[in-house]
Design an enzyme around this catalytic site. Structure first.
Site, PDB file in Angstrom:
ATOM      1  N   ASN A   9       0.866  -1.179   0.000  1.00 21.12           N
ATOM      2  CA  ASN A   9       0.000   0.000   0.000  1.00 21.12           C
ATOM      3  C   ASN A   9       0.902   1.228   0.000  1.00 21.12           C
ATOM      4  OD1 ASN A   9      -1.795   2.056   0.484  1.00 21.12           O
ATOM      5  ND2 ASN A   9      -2.366   1.388   2.552  1.00 21.12           N
ATOM      6  N   TRP A  10       0.967   1.880  -1.148  1.00 23.14           N
ATOM      7  CA  TRP A  10       1.890   3.011  -1.279  1.00 23.14           C
ATOM      8  C   TRP A  10       1.355   4.278  -0.619  1.00 23.14           C
ATOM      9  CZ3 TRP A  10       3.679   2.746  -7.160  1.00 23.14           C
ATOM     10  CH2 TRP A  10       4.288   1.501  -7.376  1.00 23.14           C
ATOM     11  N   LYS A  11       0.101   4.273  -0.229  1.00 18.67           N
ATOM     12  CA  LYS A  11      -0.520   5.457   0.377  1.00 18.67           C
ATOM     13  C   LYS A  11      -0.297   6.662  -0.559  1.00 18.67           C
ATOM     14  CE  LYS A  11      -0.035   3.192   4.798  1.00 18.67           C
ATOM     15  NZ  LYS A  11       0.150   3.285   6.248  1.00 18.67           N
ATOM     16  N   HIS A  95      -9.344   1.439   5.160  1.00 14.25           N
ATOM     17  CA  HIS A  95      -8.057   1.563   5.852  1.00 14.25           C
ATOM     18  C   HIS A  95      -8.218   2.504   7.057  1.00 14.25           C
ATOM     19  CE1 HIS A  95      -3.885   2.571   6.651  1.00 14.25           C
ATOM     20  NE2 HIS A  95      -3.577   1.454   6.012  1.00 14.25           N
ATOM     21  N   GLU A  97      -6.473   4.838   8.103  1.00 14.31           N
ATOM     22  CA  GLU A  97      -6.226   6.251   7.811  1.00 14.31           C
ATOM     23  C   GLU A  97      -7.460   6.896   7.204  1.00 14.31           C
ATOM     24  OE1 GLU A  97      -2.668   5.553   5.592  1.00 14.31           O
ATOM     25  OE2 GLU A  97      -1.663   4.955   7.436  1.00 14.31           O
ATOM     26  N   GLU A 167      -5.181  -4.838  10.661  1.00 17.02           N
ATOM     27  CA  GLU A 167      -4.124  -3.845  10.840  1.00 17.02           C
ATOM     28  C   GLU A 167      -4.345  -3.123  12.170  1.00 17.02           C
ATOM     29  OE1 GLU A 167      -2.318  -2.683   6.774  1.00 17.02           O
ATOM     30  OE2 GLU A 167      -3.928  -1.296   7.226  1.00 17.02           O
ATOM     31  N   GLY A 173       2.910   2.225  10.806  1.00 10.64           N
ATOM     32  CA  GLY A 173       3.867   3.318  10.646  1.00 10.64           C
ATOM     33  C   GLY A 173       4.617   3.665  11.920  1.00 10.64           C
ATOM     34  N   SER A 213       3.797  -2.254  10.217  1.00  6.87           N
ATOM     35  CA  SER A 213       5.258  -2.362  10.376  1.00  6.87           C
ATOM     36  C   SER A 213       5.821  -3.708   9.944  1.00  6.87           C
ATOM     37  CB  SER A 213       5.668  -2.031  11.824  1.00  6.87           C
ATOM     38  OG  SER A 213       5.292  -0.703  12.140  1.00  6.87           O
ATOM     39  N   GLY A 234       3.028  -1.149   4.258  1.00 12.74           N
ATOM     40  CA  GLY A 234       3.071   0.284   3.967  1.00 12.74           C
ATOM     41  C   GLY A 234       4.493   0.719   3.663  1.00 12.74           C
ATOM     42  N   GLY A 235       5.164   1.289   4.641  1.00  6.45           N
ATOM     43  CA  GLY A 235       6.497   1.875   4.469  1.00  6.45           C
ATOM     44  C   GLY A 235       7.489   0.994   3.724  1.00  6.45           C
TER      45      GLY A 235
END
Ligand code: 13P
Length: 252
Positions: A9-11, A95, A97, A167, A173, A213, A234-235
């Site tokens: 997930n590149w956000k 998600h 966010e 999640e 993150g 993470s 993510g990251g």
């Protein structure tokens, strides 16, 4: 038998050019994919250009959100048919966010779920508790209500194409990964909840991804858990080397 899914997930990261270059590099780095499905979720602007790069290869394309109407006066929104034609086969829904910053609720998650299914997209439905909820002992309660709210009115035939992503918000993150035991406990619980609602057979085939993470150095211990069927990254999905390492968790 559940084939693991590793999705990046590149956000809100990467321009069109960066996304296209990354997709090319990732194809090369990942090479052959065996016994695992791999997907990336670029921002909307890069979906179609990335689809052109990925065409015919082993990496699938996901969107990060979907609107529930097919077309109309909904400024700023993107519909299922648009995403499908752009080359997506999956879409992330609900998600944390989006729940935190954009007013996403279980009800809107549910509307998006049906829009995705109608467009032939596999929804990746995200659920998970906050740190306060975990500390208050409400994890199972929160996960149950998000699951039931998000999947309201979905029949067994529809659940067959749904992927669940657990999640925990406190692990996103933050560098704090849920321990394999913490994740497995909730994954097992989600599996049981699905079995009660839709039957054992369907629960056995529904994939439950872990997100929060995930890194190259913790993917193997997470994937070793019986009820963890992949990861939403993510990251660590923003660098070719780390995402390729995660996607290749089952290689040598
Ligand atoms: P991180 O891997 O950066 O913790 O993000 C997880 C996530 O939100 C994936 O959807």
């Amino acid at each position: 038998m559940r084939i693991p899914l590793i999705a990046g997930n590149w956000k809100m990261h990467k321009t069109v050019r960066e996304s296209v270059d990354f997709a090319r590099g990732l194809l090369e780095a990942i090479g052959e994919v065996n016994g695992v499905e791999v997907a990336v979720a670029p921002p909307f602007t890069a979906l179609h250009p990335v689809a052109e790069v990925l065409k015919g290869g082993p990496i699938r394309l996901a969107a990060q959100n979907i609107f529930w109407e097919e077309s109309g006066a909904y400024t700023g929104e993107t519909s299922g048919p648009m995403l499908a034609e752009a080359g997506c086969s999956l879409v992330i829904i609900g998600h944390s966010e989006r729940r935190q910053y954009f007013g996403e609720t279980d009800e809107t998650v549910n509307r998006r779920l049906f829009a995705a299914l109608a467009a032939g997209l596999h929804p990746i439905v995200c659920i998970g508790e906050t740190l306060e909820q975990r500390q208050a002992g409400q994890t199972f309660e929160v996960v149950t209500s998000q699951l039931e709210g998000g999947l309201t009115n979905a029949g067994a035939d529809q659940i067959g194409s749904v992927v669940i992503a657990y999640e925990p918000v406190w692990a996103i993150g933050t560098g704090v990964t849920a321990t394999p035991e913490q994740a497995e406990e909730v994954h097992h619980f989600i599996g049981q909840t699905l079995a009660e609602r839709y039957g054992e057979g369907l629960a056995q085939t529904t994939r439950i991804l872990y997100g929060g993470s995930v890194k190259p150095d913790n993917i193997r211990e997470l994937m070793a858990c019986e009820n963890i069927d992949g990861a939403l990254v993510g990251g660590a999905s923003l660098e070719i080397e780390s995402f390729a390492a995660i996607a290749g968790f089952n290689k040598g």
